[in-house]
Design a protein around this motif. Structure first.
Motif, PDB file in Angstrom:
ATOM      1  N   ASP A  34       0.848  -0.942   0.036  1.00  0.00           N
ATOM      2  CA  ASP A  34      -0.168   0.062   0.058  1.00  0.00           C
ATOM      3  C   ASP A  34       0.715   1.296   0.098  1.00  0.00           C
ATOM      4  O   ASP A  34       0.862   2.037  -0.791  1.00  0.00           O
ATOM      5  CB  ASP A  34      -1.043  -0.107   1.206  1.00  0.00           C
ATOM      6  N   ASN A  44      -4.553   8.115  -5.107  1.00  0.00           N
ATOM      7  CA  ASN A  44      -6.289   7.958  -5.700  1.00  0.00           C
ATOM      8  C   ASN A  44      -6.265   7.033  -6.963  1.00  0.00           C
ATOM      9  O   ASN A  44      -7.288   6.889  -7.705  1.00  0.00           O
ATOM     10  CB  ASN A  44      -6.711   9.274  -6.295  1.00  0.00           C
ATOM     11  N   SER A  45      -5.126   6.243  -7.090  1.00  0.00           N
ATOM     12  CA  SER A  45      -4.966   5.519  -8.445  1.00  0.00           C
ATOM     13  C   SER A  45      -5.655   4.003  -8.208  1.00  0.00           C
ATOM     14  O   SER A  45      -5.782   3.608  -6.980  1.00  0.00           O
ATOM     15  CB  SER A  45      -3.596   5.316  -8.931  1.00  0.00           C
ATOM     16  N   PHE A  46      -5.885   3.531  -9.290  1.00  0.00           N
ATOM     17  CA  PHE A  46      -6.493   1.998  -9.105  1.00  0.00           C
ATOM     18  C   PHE A  46      -5.564   1.097  -8.568  1.00  0.00           C
ATOM     19  O   PHE A  46      -5.718   0.053  -7.689  1.00  0.00           O
ATOM     20  CB  PHE A  46      -6.987   1.452 -10.381  1.00  0.00           C
ATOM     21  N   MET A  47      -4.148   1.327  -8.871  1.00  0.00           N
ATOM     22  CA  MET A  47      -2.954   0.502  -8.354  1.00  0.00           C
ATOM     23  C   MET A  47      -2.909   0.906  -6.838  1.00  0.00           C
ATOM     24  O   MET A  47      -2.328  -0.353  -6.227  1.00  0.00           O
ATOM     25  CB  MET A  47      -1.686   0.901  -9.156  1.00  0.00           C
ATOM     26  N   ILE A  49      -5.119   1.020  -4.694  1.00  0.00           N
ATOM     27  CA  ILE A  49      -6.335   0.051  -4.173  1.00  0.00           C
ATOM     28  C   ILE A  49      -5.892  -1.186  -4.233  1.00  0.00           C
ATOM     29  O   ILE A  49      -5.989  -1.928  -3.100  1.00  0.00           O
ATOM     30  CB  ILE A  49      -7.671   0.131  -4.966  1.00  0.00           C
ATOM     31  N   ILE A  50      -5.161  -1.596  -5.192  1.00  0.00           N
ATOM     32  CA  ILE A  50      -4.705  -2.891  -5.684  1.00  0.00           C
ATOM     33  C   ILE A  50      -3.477  -3.223  -4.445  1.00  0.00           C
ATOM     34  O   ILE A  50      -3.414  -3.986  -3.637  1.00  0.00           O
ATOM     35  CB  ILE A  50      -3.986  -3.222  -6.922  1.00  0.00           C
TER      36      ILE A  50
END
Length: 237
Positions: A34, A44-47, A49-50
């Motif tokens: 994280d 704020n990126s999708f990555m 969150i991943i």
């Protein structure tokens, strides 16, 4: 075995198998995805969150793996356990449940104390005076139940039974047997050693991203093996 012997064996334990030490450190790096993905891709990126999802899963796995390390200490074995991701994940969930139970109790007690000392619903002047008294009691209660939680995990490492870990009477008997002062002294010395190591390694964090990876690899892997093995040795006494 005295505290000095326990600390000495615990410090040398991670170095008994450097390959496994590095594997533990690598899992620690993955559990910090994280922070790494945050630095690489932004919050704020999708990555990002991943990265959070990966960090949660592997943090749970590490919690379960810590139980295997504690068991090695209880058995006085120098072998560093292999990862069994499925079983480690299940054990990690159980460790979270054990921790939740033990820390819900002091939270409830501290809230009750807030009412008793008049900190909740009081004016600012009265609240300021009450919070000082409340804080002392709260810290003591959380330390006590934190110690109980540690010993509960050691009991869980032996039987893999949540019931054994949540048997507060038996946990209290184990704390009494080991000696609460011995446990506190162990935790103080361990904390000081890790703080010193962390300060030494903090120089590396000036390197963007890679610095965090290096610190996680070394400090994360070492602390996981050092602390939990020491807990196992302490419990075995």
């Amino acid at each position: 075995m005295g505290l000095g012997d326990i600390l000495s064996k615990s410090i040398s334990y991670p170095f008994s198998d450097l390959t496994k030490f590095l594997i533990v450190g690598l899992i620690f790096v993955i559990s910090d995805m994280d922070g790494i993905f945050y630095g690489l891709f932004g919050p704020n990126s999708f990555m990002a969150i991943i990265g959070i999802i990966i960090a949660i899963v592997f943090s749970v796995i590490l919690s379960g793996y810590s139980i295997d390390v504690i068991k090695r200490g209880i058995d006085n074995s120098n072998e560093i356990p292999d990862f069994d991701f499925a079983n480690n994940f299940v054990d990690g969930i159980k460790v979270l449940i054990i921790g939740l139970v033990y820390f819900i109790i002091p939270i409830i007690i501290t809230l009750v104390l807030l009412f008793m000392f008049g900190a909740i619903g009081a004016g600012l002047d009265k609240m300021a005076g009450s919070l000082g008294i409340w804080a002392v009691f709260a810290v003591i209660i959380f330390i006590i139940f934190g110690i109980f939680a540690i010993i509960a995990e050691a009991r869980f490492a032996i039987s893999r039974s949540i019931g054994d870990a949540l048997s507060i009477g038996e946990v209290f008997a184990d704390v009494k047997r080991i000696g609460i002062l011995n446990i506190i002294l162990f935790l103080i010395v361990v904390s000081i050693l890790l703080i010193v190591l962390g300060l030494i390694l903090s120089v590396v964090t000036i390197i963007p991203v890679i610095g965090i990876v290096i610190v996680d690899l070394i400090l994360g892997g070492f602390s996981m093996l050092f602390v939990n093995y020491g807990i196992g040795l302490l419990y075995s006494e």
